[in-house]
Design an enzyme around this catalytic site. Structure first.
Site, short mmCIF file in Angstrom:
data_model
loop_
_atom_site.label_atom_id
_atom_site.label_comp_id
_atom_site.label_asym_id
_atom_site.label_seq_id
_atom_site.Cartn_x
_atom_site.Cartn_y
_atom_site.Cartn_z
N THR A 2 0.84 -1.19 0.00
CA THR A 2 0.00 0.00 0.00
C THR A 2 0.88 1.24 0.00
O THR A 2 1.91 1.27 0.66
CB THR A 2 -0.92 -0.01 1.23
N PHE A 21 1.18 5.10 0.97
CA PHE A 21 0.63 6.09 1.89
C PHE A 21 1.13 7.48 1.53
O PHE A 21 2.24 7.63 1.04
CB PHE A 21 1.07 5.78 3.33
#
Lengths: 283, 283
Positions: free
Chosen positions: B179, B181
């Site tokens: 992921t 960020f």
């Protein structure tokens, strides 16, 4: 009869999308993963599958784009479903407005629970309880038969599991939540009046190669309906692109020629299907 | 000290991302929604927030792009976190390999539960149980102290809630789950050696207007790192675009001039921030 595969159990959002699109609730078969839908339509060549491809709140369902890479299936249609987040509970003799204060546990998938943040702020005595999906949450609440339990799910779930709708559309942004579905099959479908296509491709790793492809379509007044880049696994800084293109009736003849150009300018490419644009749900 | 706001409780993936990026677990404050992170950094002008923006399996977190539209916050950094789906359970004297057969309920967010489909097929006696998030699932399992319960969560959750890692990385595709960020703040940060920018814009509704903007960057050998279109609410067939651009050190001087051109060619536009490209997690 052609089987139709969807994600989840009757009462799921995919179930409702399938029922609405095919205008029937017969021959709908729920399975547990998106991969299983692709597998089923690959094996059962007369069947269809229905898969969510993007949601206004959640974005693209990239897992399904990856499955298009792995399986040879075709898109033959699209459908937009407005997601409903209704508060459901077992029927009692009390009026719906009197029931809210007695509900202390609300079951649903964590995503709809998050989408109803303001509702939970206004009703702080209700505890959020996670469930695998919205339909199963409704099924659970229906099975327990306790008036202090509720589920967040759609109208089909209410009907199928004999629950009352205590409060309609309790999400923070009820107008903004719709999902686009694709209808898939292993057989290439000849869709009359198709006016959209979905393309998956990679471009040579030189500056401007994406622009060159988009320019081909723009020069011919073909509308770009969607574009998305996605990093290729284990090839940092290389990307797969998804684009959807749309055209008018009098442009039909150009499409084949343009797709030949598209194939020449891309490194790898897959035409996922030709289909008719669906209308957006009424807001 | 500057507060850092993240989603969830200690042991959540956002917590781990914040801890790794800021190299500290002090001053980390968990909140319950992404909107709350934007609100907090807007009010507390010395604070930072950390928000997921895209995931290799789940796609873009479009909700956060919408929040960039609503709040005036700046991106000052990016970070990639590889998501770990470990099977955690309370410590016992048994060897980890002997414990699998005794575990009959596994708690986690529905998304990781789905990502571990093959694990559950191989261990059919384990029942999937949904929880609001991975960290709270670990917290629950830790509180109950029953060796037949497990959670799927990361290593921080294991340490914080004193659970053993029974089996590491049980997801179907453990290498593919990371992921990205963004680090946000209300103050514009002057990031030395910034080599990336994130832009949000709409284009005039005439064919080729998107291509013209991309062409400006391509002509100047500015790399397009990400592109995504997103329908505008209540304006069917109009789109907001997100793009991320990247440049080399010797191109720094061009950026300002190019952004002026970009502003002229777009209908509405927002520069979300300048930051240093993060490296991908080691695969």
């Amino acid at each position: 009869m052609n089987q139709i595969y969807y994600l989840g159990i009757p009462g799921s959002n995919s179930y409702t999308a399938a029922k609405n699109y095919f205008r029937s609730q017969d021959n709908l078969t729920g399975v547990e993963t998106f991969a299983a839908i692709f597998q089923k339509v690959t094996i059962d060549t007369s069947s269809y599958g229905i898969i969510p491809i993007e949601n206004t709140l959640g974005g693209s369902v990239v897992e399904n784009y990856d499955l298009f890479d792995r399986f040879d299936v075709w898109i033959s249609g699209e459908y937009y479903l407005k997601f409903e987040n209704h508060l459901l509970a077992m029927p009692t003799n009390d009026a719906p407005e009197d029931r809210l204060e007695k509900i202390n546990r609300v079951y649903s998938h964590p995503q709809p629970l998050l989408q109803c943040t303001r509702f939970f702020e206004k009703h702080p005595w209700m505890k959020k309880k996670a469930y695998l999906d919205t339909a199963r949450a409704a099924q659970y609440v229906s099975g327990v038969q306790d008036p202090s339990l509720a589920a967040i799910a759609n109208q089909d779930a209410a009907e199928l599991f004999h629950l009352d709708i205590i409060k309609k559309n309790i999400s923070d942004n009820p107008e903004a939540n719709y999902t686009r579905f694709f209808i898939i099959s292993s057989q290439k479908q000849d869709v009359p009046d198709a006016n959209r296509a979905s393309l998956l491709f990679t471009v040579p790793h030189v500056p401007g190669s994406l622009v060159r492809i988009l320019q081909t379509f723009a020069d011919n007044h073909i509308n770009l309906v969607k574009i998305e880049s996605r990093p290729i696994q284990k090839k940092p800084f290389e990307y797969t692109f998804h684009i959807d293109i749309a055209w008018e009736k009098d442009q039909e003849d150009q499409i084949e020629k343009l797709l030949k150009k598209f194939k020449k300018n891309t490194q790898t490419q897959k035409v996922l299907g030709f289909y008719k644009a669906a209308s957006l749900p009424v807001q």
